[in-house]
Design an enzyme around this catalytic site. Sequence first.
Site, mmCIF file in Angstrom:
data_model
loop_
_atom_site.group_PDB
_atom_site.id
_atom_site.type_symbol
_atom_site.label_atom_id
_atom_site.label_comp_id
_atom_site.label_asym_id
_atom_site.label_seq_id
_atom_site.Cartn_x
_atom_site.Cartn_y
_atom_site.Cartn_z
ATOM 1 C CG HIS A 198 -1.842 -1.095 1.399
ATOM 2 N ND1 HIS A 198 -1.719 -2.040 2.383
ATOM 3 C CD2 HIS A 198 -2.953 -1.428 0.699
ATOM 4 C CE1 HIS A 198 -2.708 -2.907 2.294
ATOM 5 N NE2 HIS A 198 -3.476 -2.569 1.269
ATOM 6 C CB SER A 230 -4.269 -7.044 4.537
ATOM 7 O OG SER A 230 -3.966 -5.812 3.911
#
Length: 284
Positions: free
Chosen positions: A37, A186
């Site tokens: 990210h 994640s």
Amino acid sequence: MRVIKSIAQMQRSALSLKRSGKTIGLVPTMGALHEGHLSLIRKARAENKIVIVSIFVNPIQFCPNEDLQRYPRPFKQDRSLCEQENVDYIFFPSPRQMYPYGFKSYVEVRELGDGLCGASRPGHFRGVTTVVSKLFNITQPDRAYFGQKDAQQAAIIERMAKDLDFPCAVRILPVVRESDGLAMSSRNRYLSASERGQAAVLSAALRQARRLVSRGVRRPEAITSGIASAIKSARAARIEYIKIVDAGTLKPVERIRGKALIALAVRFGKTRLIDNIIVQGRAG
Ligand code: AMP
């Protein structure tokens, strides 16, 4: 940095920034931020006056048996990472804000979402394109940043932005990996220590596939069977798919010519991991 939860407030701020001539870069995420990210955020920071990161675990892109409830939501940590990266706004709406009672409108890109991950996740990409359309309308980005990690999603969003004339450039950035090659995600935190050790087999198998293509192997089955046998050496791995498709149309190819996407989804215990690489056969 401001955290905004209200759609109306975010849209008002974005419209007024646009009116004053400022460019906006949007990085849509579901939070639990990692270096993947952050690579998108840094690119957005470099290319735009204003950077908006959205953090929203989008319920409509999860299938009924998936991990919506247990998906990690470490907001405080995410907020401080965004602060460190000089993000200007975090847009952090609730599911009720995004999908109020009576919500009925969806955005669907046909065909591109049928194969690969779409085959086992019905409705997933419709959920993604719907939320991304909403985020585009709410945050008014000049540029939006996505990862090649989710290759099918990236292709679908590029198509959608083109087809629906969103005045926003879609930027796709390379997969960021751990030191052993595992694509950052994640969901990696769900893996047990043993599964985590074995999961490096995915990127190793894809690198091996790339070597085969560079040596002139062009038949998809010759390559996917090599990837499958490498992955099967990991005890915990359960292959969902290994496919070679045209990088633009996502249709299976009979021979590798031009740009092809080698994509896979493999389960380790309860955790579903995806990875991919782009290879280049001879053009034509
Ligand atoms: P997510 O929070 O998983 O929805 O991901 C938000 C954005 O980050 C998506 O555009 C992903 O493709 C991108 N992304 C996730 N993991 C990586 C990675 N390892 N490398 C590059 N981009 C990533």
